[in-house]
Design an enzyme around this catalytic site. Structure first.
Site, PDB file in Angstrom:
ATOM      1  N   ASN A 130      28.765  43.885  38.999  1.00  0.00           N
ATOM      2  CA  ASN A 130      28.655  44.542  37.693  1.00  0.00           C
ATOM      3  C   ASN A 130      28.179  43.483  36.711  1.00  0.00           C
ATOM      4  O   ASN A 130      28.962  42.658  36.239  1.00  0.00           O
ATOM      5  CB  ASN A 130      30.007  45.125  37.282  1.00  0.00           C
TER       6      ASN A 130
ATOM      7  N   ARG B 228      26.384  48.229  39.917  1.00  0.00           N
ATOM      8  CA  ARG B 228      26.585  49.206  38.851  1.00  0.00           C
ATOM      9  C   ARG B 228      25.379  49.154  37.923  1.00  0.00           C
ATOM     10  O   ARG B 228      25.019  48.101  37.409  1.00  0.00           O
ATOM     11  CB  ARG B 228      27.845  48.876  38.055  1.00  0.00           C
TER      12      ARG B 228
ATOM     13  N   LEU C  76      40.293  56.841  29.183  1.00  0.00           N
ATOM     14  CA  LEU C  76      40.651  56.262  27.894  1.00  0.00           C
ATOM     15  C   LEU C  76      40.843  54.757  28.026  1.00  0.00           C
ATOM     16  O   LEU C  76      41.902  54.268  28.413  1.00  0.00           O
ATOM     17  CB  LEU C  76      41.947  56.899  27.365  1.00  0.00           C
TER      18      LEU C  76
ATOM     19  N   GLU D 281      36.600  52.099  39.842  1.00  0.00           N
ATOM     20  CA  GLU D 281      35.140  52.214  39.835  1.00  0.00           C
ATOM     21  C   GLU D 281      34.498  51.340  40.907  1.00  0.00           C
ATOM     22  O   GLU D 281      33.494  51.719  41.512  1.00  0.00           O
ATOM     23  CB  GLU D 281      34.610  51.858  38.452  1.00  0.00           C
TER      24      GLU D 281
ATOM     25  N   HIS E  48      30.404  56.467  32.244  1.00  0.00           N
ATOM     26  CA  HIS E  48      31.664  56.352  33.004  1.00  0.00           C
ATOM     27  C   HIS E  48      31.663  57.293  34.212  1.00  0.00           C
ATOM     28  O   HIS E  48      32.714  57.699  34.706  1.00  0.00           O
ATOM     29  CB  HIS E  48      32.885  56.700  32.132  1.00  0.00           C
TER      30      HIS E  48
ATOM     31  N   ARG F  78      34.079  52.132  18.623  1.00  0.00           N
ATOM     32  CA  ARG F  78      33.033  53.118  18.374  1.00  0.00           C
ATOM     33  C   ARG F  78      33.613  54.333  17.660  1.00  0.00           C
ATOM     34  O   ARG F  78      34.736  54.753  17.944  1.00  0.00           O
ATOM     35  CB  ARG F  78      32.386  53.560  19.690  1.00  0.00           C
TER      36      ARG F  78
ATOM     37  N   GLY G  77      36.265  51.792  25.692  1.00  0.00           N
ATOM     38  CA  GLY G  77      35.344  52.916  25.649  1.00  0.00           C
ATOM     39  C   GLY G  77      36.084  54.116  26.208  1.00  0.00           C
ATOM     40  O   GLY G  77      36.909  53.974  27.110  1.00  0.00           O
TER      41      GLY G  77
END
Length: 406
Positions: free
Chosen positions: A10, A94, A212, A387, A183, A244, A215
């Site tokens: 990643n 990724r 959650l 992930e 995501h 954000r 991001g």
């Protein structure tokens, strides 16, 4: 001997996260992080997970991603897990943005690289770094299969009614303006893991997934397929996040330009880095915000209330989108660890079949678990995301299929 190991990379703009997994049993052999690449204070933390060796930390300048991956290869070799091992089946990368073309994991070719590069304008912070990681890995192991797993791919099943913005079609198509979502690997993993938790096949289950972290995003997953998600053209749309804003009237940007004299770049920084929880109360760590709430801090309480209000709106909206909901699953750093957020998000939704058992909700665990009361109409679950495992699984399955055809 059949190769069963997958290295997951990643690549960020100044970082490189990695995990080496053995897909025979999905076990992790090593994990690590290189950060502050390109600085004199670069740092590599490598954790071997096979054999019980202690984590190792190196500090000192690492000039670029090429040097970073070579440093990682050296650490893996020290543990007998080098990149030259015949047991390494592939490297999975990724990649944040795959546009509409990439709807599933893809073996990386020159054509694929060119398309990822063409998508840079809609992912200017992420795709360039992802490309750097891919090219660096290719240079080290040019004969090894390299696979791109796209954050956006899981969301390409959204119907046009969900994916389209209501703007001029020709303008939107000319500039690739639509809702892509992000995501995706997390939403894919958690929706399937939730189905397993319920003892059902993913095709039988409708799930609202709430990812959650700093991001944050929500998705509505119908029978294993995403039909709606909260992030859009960029990761800015949707839920309130750490820094954000999430959903905002687009005219706010025009207003700030006209009244405050702010440039497009300044507004970009405001909405992406100085908004959300940090903009409301100065903190983006939910643990700190809850501590301040408990001490009576009004700004922290406002931030918490705004965060939860937006979350509840999306739960209700996605309930309407799905029509029937079997489970709501909380995941990622806040979703997995902040019991007050889960409690507040579900409170008062009994008429929808949603409720949280206080004792179950208070339990801290790294395992997938139900936190709803026995007999609840809709299951409420906490499902730790993974992930890296999802990327490794998709990479390994694709390579197996390709090898079976050749």
């Amino acid at each position: 001997m059949t190769a069963t190991r997958v290295l997951v990379l990643n690549s960020g703009s100044s970082s490189l996260k990695y995990q080496l997994l053995d897909m025979r049993d999905a076990s992790r052999l090593a994990t690590g992080l290189v950060e502050r690449i390109g600085e004199a204070t670069s740092r590599l933390v490598h954790t071997p997970l096979a054999g019980g060796a202690a984590p190792r930390e190196r500090t000192g300048p690492i000039a670029d991603h090429d040097a970073a991956l070579k440093a990682v290869a050296g650490e893996l070799a020290e543990d007998g897990l080098g990149l030259d091992s015949p047991e390494l089946a592939a490297i999975g990368h990724r990649v944040v943005h795959g546009g509409l073309r990439f709807t599933e994991p893809t073996v990386i070719t020159d054509e694929v690289l060119a398309e990822i590069e063409r998508l840079v304008p809609v992912a200017p912070l992420h795709n360039p770094a992802n490309l750097t990681g891919i090219r660096t890995a290719q240079a080290l192991r040019p004969e090894l299969p390299q696979v791109a797993v796209f954050d956006t791919a899981f969301h390409t099943t959204m119907p046009e009614a969900a994916a389209r913005y209501a703007i001029d079609v020709e303008t939107a198509d000319a500039h690739r303006i639509r809702r892509y979502g992000f995501h995706g690997t997390s939403h894919a993993y958690v929706s399937r893991a939730t189905a397993r938790l319920l003892g059902k096949d993913p095709s039988e289950v409708n799930v609202i997934v709430l990812h959650l972290g700093n991001g944050a995003s929500a998705s509505a997953v119908e029978g294993g397929r995403c039909v709606e998600t909260s992030m859009g053209l960029t990761p800015l749309e949707g839920l309130v996040m750490g820094t954000r804003s999430g959903d905002i009237d687009p005219a706010v940007t025009f207003h700030l330009k006209r009244v405050a004299g702010m440039s497009a770049d300044e507004i970009d920084v405001l909405l992406n880095k100085r908004s959300g929880l940090v903009g409301l109360c100065g903190d983006n760590d939910m643990r700190e915000i809850r501590r301040r709430v408990d001490e009576g801090d009004e700004r922290a309480k406002l931030a918490f209330d705004v965060y939860v209000h937006r979350l509840r709106k999306y739960i209700g909206a996605y309930y309407a989108v799905l029509g029937r909901v079997d489970a709501v699953a909380f995941t990622a750093g806040v979703g997995e660890n902040a019991a007050p957020v889960r409690e507040a998000a579900i409170a008062g939704l009994d008429r929808l079949g949603l409720a949280v058992d206080p004792e179950r909700n208070a339990v801290r665990s790294g395992e997938a678990r139900l936190i709803s009361p026995d007999g609840a109409g809709v299951a409420v679950a906490v499902v730790p995301t993974d992930e890296e495992l999802e990327i490794a699984r998709q990479t390994h399955e694709l390579v197996k299929r390709v090898n079976a055809r050749t």
